[in-house]
Scaffold this motif. Structure first.
Motif, PDB file in Angstrom:
ATOM      1  N   ARG A 167       0.904   6.280 -13.591  1.00  0.00           N
ATOM      2  CA  ARG A 167      -0.550   6.320 -13.753  1.00  0.00           C
ATOM      3  C   ARG A 167      -1.097   4.904 -13.876  1.00  0.00           C
ATOM      4  O   ARG A 167      -0.352   3.969 -14.147  1.00  0.00           O
ATOM      5  N   ALA A 168      -2.416   4.798 -13.712  1.00  0.00           N
ATOM      6  CA  ALA A 168      -3.085   3.512 -13.894  1.00  0.00           C
ATOM      7  C   ALA A 168      -4.386   3.726 -14.656  1.00  0.00           C
ATOM      8  O   ALA A 168      -5.106   4.708 -14.428  1.00  0.00           O
ATOM      9  N   SER A 169      -4.668   2.805 -15.563  1.00  0.00           N
ATOM     10  CA  SER A 169      -5.940   2.807 -16.281  1.00  0.00           C
ATOM     11  C   SER A 169      -6.961   1.977 -15.497  1.00  0.00           C
ATOM     12  O   SER A 169      -6.605   1.219 -14.593  1.00  0.00           O
ATOM     13  N   ASN A 170      -8.232   2.126 -15.855  1.00  0.00           N
ATOM     14  CA  ASN A 170      -9.318   1.312 -15.260  1.00  0.00           C
ATOM     15  C   ASN A 170      -9.348   1.437 -13.742  1.00  0.00           C
ATOM     16  O   ASN A 170      -9.534   0.458 -13.025  1.00  0.00           O
ATOM     17  N   SER A 171      -9.170   2.663 -13.243  1.00  0.00           N
ATOM     18  CA  SER A 171      -9.041   2.852 -11.797  1.00  0.00           C
ATOM     19  C   SER A 171     -10.308   3.397 -11.153  1.00  0.00           C
ATOM     20  O   SER A 171     -11.104   4.099 -11.780  1.00  0.00           O
ATOM     21  N   GLY A 185      -6.057  12.512   1.974  1.00  0.00           N
ATOM     22  CA  GLY A 185      -5.775  11.126   1.623  1.00  0.00           C
ATOM     23  C   GLY A 185      -6.391  10.721   0.302  1.00  0.00           C
ATOM     24  O   GLY A 185      -7.352  11.338  -0.181  1.00  0.00           O
ATOM     25  N   GLN A 186      -5.806   9.696  -0.303  1.00  0.00           N
ATOM     26  CA  GLN A 186      -6.267   9.167  -1.585  1.00  0.00           C
ATOM     27  C   GLN A 186      -6.107   7.652  -1.577  1.00  0.00           C
ATOM     28  O   GLN A 186      -5.097   7.134  -1.085  1.00  0.00           O
ATOM     29  N   PHE A 187      -7.098   6.966  -2.109  1.00  0.00           N
ATOM     30  CA  PHE A 187      -7.061   5.515  -2.225  1.00  0.00           C
ATOM     31  C   PHE A 187      -7.418   5.141  -3.666  1.00  0.00           C
ATOM     32  O   PHE A 187      -8.257   5.782  -4.289  1.00  0.00           O
ATOM     33  N   MET A 188      -6.785   4.077  -4.170  1.00  0.00           N
ATOM     34  CA  MET A 188      -7.054   3.681  -5.545  1.00  0.00           C
ATOM     35  C   MET A 188      -6.995   2.172  -5.716  1.00  0.00           C
ATOM     36  O   MET A 188      -6.150   1.503  -5.116  1.00  0.00           O
ATOM     37  N   TYR A 189      -7.900   1.683  -6.555  1.00  0.00           N
ATOM     38  CA  TYR A 189      -7.886   0.291  -6.994  1.00  0.00           C
ATOM     39  C   TYR A 189      -8.044   0.315  -8.508  1.00  0.00           C
ATOM     40  O   TYR A 189      -8.973   0.932  -9.035  1.00  0.00           O
ATOM     41  N   THR A 207      -3.190  -1.508  -6.323  1.00  0.00           N
ATOM     42  CA  THR A 207      -3.832  -0.991  -5.119  1.00  0.00           C
ATOM     43  C   THR A 207      -2.854  -0.038  -4.448  1.00  0.00           C
ATOM     44  O   THR A 207      -1.648  -0.325  -4.354  1.00  0.00           O
ATOM     45  N   GLY A 208      -3.340   1.107  -4.011  1.00  0.00           N
ATOM     46  CA  GLY A 208      -2.433   2.074  -3.401  1.00  0.00           C
ATOM     47  C   GLY A 208      -3.161   3.102  -2.573  1.00  0.00           C
ATOM     48  O   GLY A 208      -4.384   3.268  -2.655  1.00  0.00           O
ATOM     49  N   LEU A 209      -2.391   3.827  -1.762  1.00  0.00           N
ATOM     50  CA  LEU A 209      -2.937   4.871  -0.912  1.00  0.00           C
ATOM     51  C   LEU A 209      -1.897   5.945  -0.669  1.00  0.00           C
ATOM     52  O   LEU A 209      -0.690   5.721  -0.820  1.00  0.00           O
TER      53      LEU A 209
END
Length: 364
Positions: A167-171, A185-189, A207-209
């Protein structure tokens, strides 16, 4: 008469408003016995939680905004139901130094607010990273308990203290709409929130997808994630995975690789390549699950390998309650250290460990 009409109008408006929004309390209570044995290191019998499905307590709600748009929130806390405590809090800034608490109730599994519509979904807060989804969706054991494929698959990142393997916080996350003919699809920063003048100003930035296709019995996806870590020269995790439902059984498989520019944990190895093949077979009111996987580390100390075999059975007493058992064995090839050993730690090369879970799960 006028007062009666006004009262009826108020009640009607209140009913319409409540129909447009909802709040749900939900959770999973999963408690069982776990026995872990390790060559040369003894054994431990303990009570664990989340051995079949991650134990949790949560609240979620949705409001209809009209015009095909909606707003929602999701607050989900991990629970240790074997002793009644909340699971340890998340990293506040996706870095080891940003740990929040040592076991009080915190919504560390997920805490998000979303806006959705025909454009897809925009999601803000703490959430699963895209690069983790392939690990859990295409694992018969769902990355929990003794049979979790991540015992091998995420060993490098977890051993080096990477805070964003799951998991990531502040996303800031974006999900494609669900009307693309099976494509998703999913994108995250996610931000590390460090001072721009600091030497490690990028630390904790993720950063991920994830891009996939699901239609009928087929589901396949590719995922990639990168976390900035100055001391480790960054962490990268990529995978390709899929499943096919034959009707009488479902077959799953995945391949992945995690990398660090430099490492200290897990013997200083900098690359971990792993694959897993598994599946599930419905049997009456239950389900048999099994998987086999292998992993290989690379680094200055050599290329040690390890493997894991797992088999389990879940019997559904009702739609919400089940009993289960899982057996798993992790083996290290003779060579450089027993690096894939789990549970109690390893004392020699070529050693192995085993785990047995027996428990009860209830969803609400």
């Amino acid at each position: 008469m006028k007062k009666s009409l006004i009262a009826l109008a108020v009640l009607a408006a209140a009913g319409a408003a409540s129909a447009q929004s909802s709040v749900t309390l939900f959770g999973v209570v999963d408690v069982g016995l776990q026995s872990v044995r390790a060559d040369g290191s003894g054994s431990v019998l303990k009570m664990g939680t989340g051995l079949n499905s991650s134990s949790r307590l949560g609240f979620r709600g949705t409001e209809d905004l009209g015009g095909g748009m909606s707003a929602s929130f999701w607050l989900e806390a991990g629970m240790n139901y074997d002793d009644g405590s909340g699971q340890a809090g998340p990293s506040l800034n996706n870095q080891a130094a940003g740990a929040a608490n040592g076991g009080g109730l915190s919504f560390q599994r997920r805490s998000t607010v979303s806006l959705a519509g025909n454009f897809g979904e925009l999601r803000l807060g703490r959430d699963y990273v895209p690069s983790f989804w392939n690990h859990t969706v295409f694992d018969p054991f769902g990355t929990v308990g003794s049979g979790a494929a991540t015992n091998l698959r995420l060993k490098l990142g977890n051993s080096n203290g990477i805070q964003t393997t799951t998991r990531a916080s502040n996303s800031i996350g974006y999900f494609l709409p669900g009307n693309l003919g099976g494509f998703y699809g999913q994108f995250m920063y996610a931000m590390g929130e460090n001072n721009s003048n600091a030497a490690n100003s990028s630390d904790g930035r993720y950063t991920g997808l994830r891009l996939g296709y699901a239609n009928g019995p087929v589901n396949v996806a590719y995922s990639y994630g990168q976390t900035k870590v100055l001391a480790r020269n960054d962490y990268k995790d990529q995978s390709i995975a899929g499943s096919y439902n034959f009707g009488s059984f479902t077959l799953m498989g995945q391949w992945g690789q995690e990398k660090l520019g430099n490492a200290t944990g897990l013997g200083g190895f900098t690359k971990n390549s792993a694959w897993m093949l598994g599946g599930s077979v419905p049997v009456g009111a239950g389900e048999i699950k099994a998987s086999y996987g292998r992993a290989k580390l690379d680094g200055a100390a050599g290329t040690p390998k390890g493997s894991q075999f797992a088999v389990g059975y879940v019997y559904n007493l009702s739609k919400r309650t089940a009993v289960y058992t899982t057996y798993s064995r992790v083996s290290n090839d003779a060579g450089v250290g027993a690096v894939f050993f789990t549970g109690l730690g390893a004392s020699a090369t070529g050693t192995s460990s085993s785990g047995l879970d027996i428990g009860l799960r209830h969803n609400f």
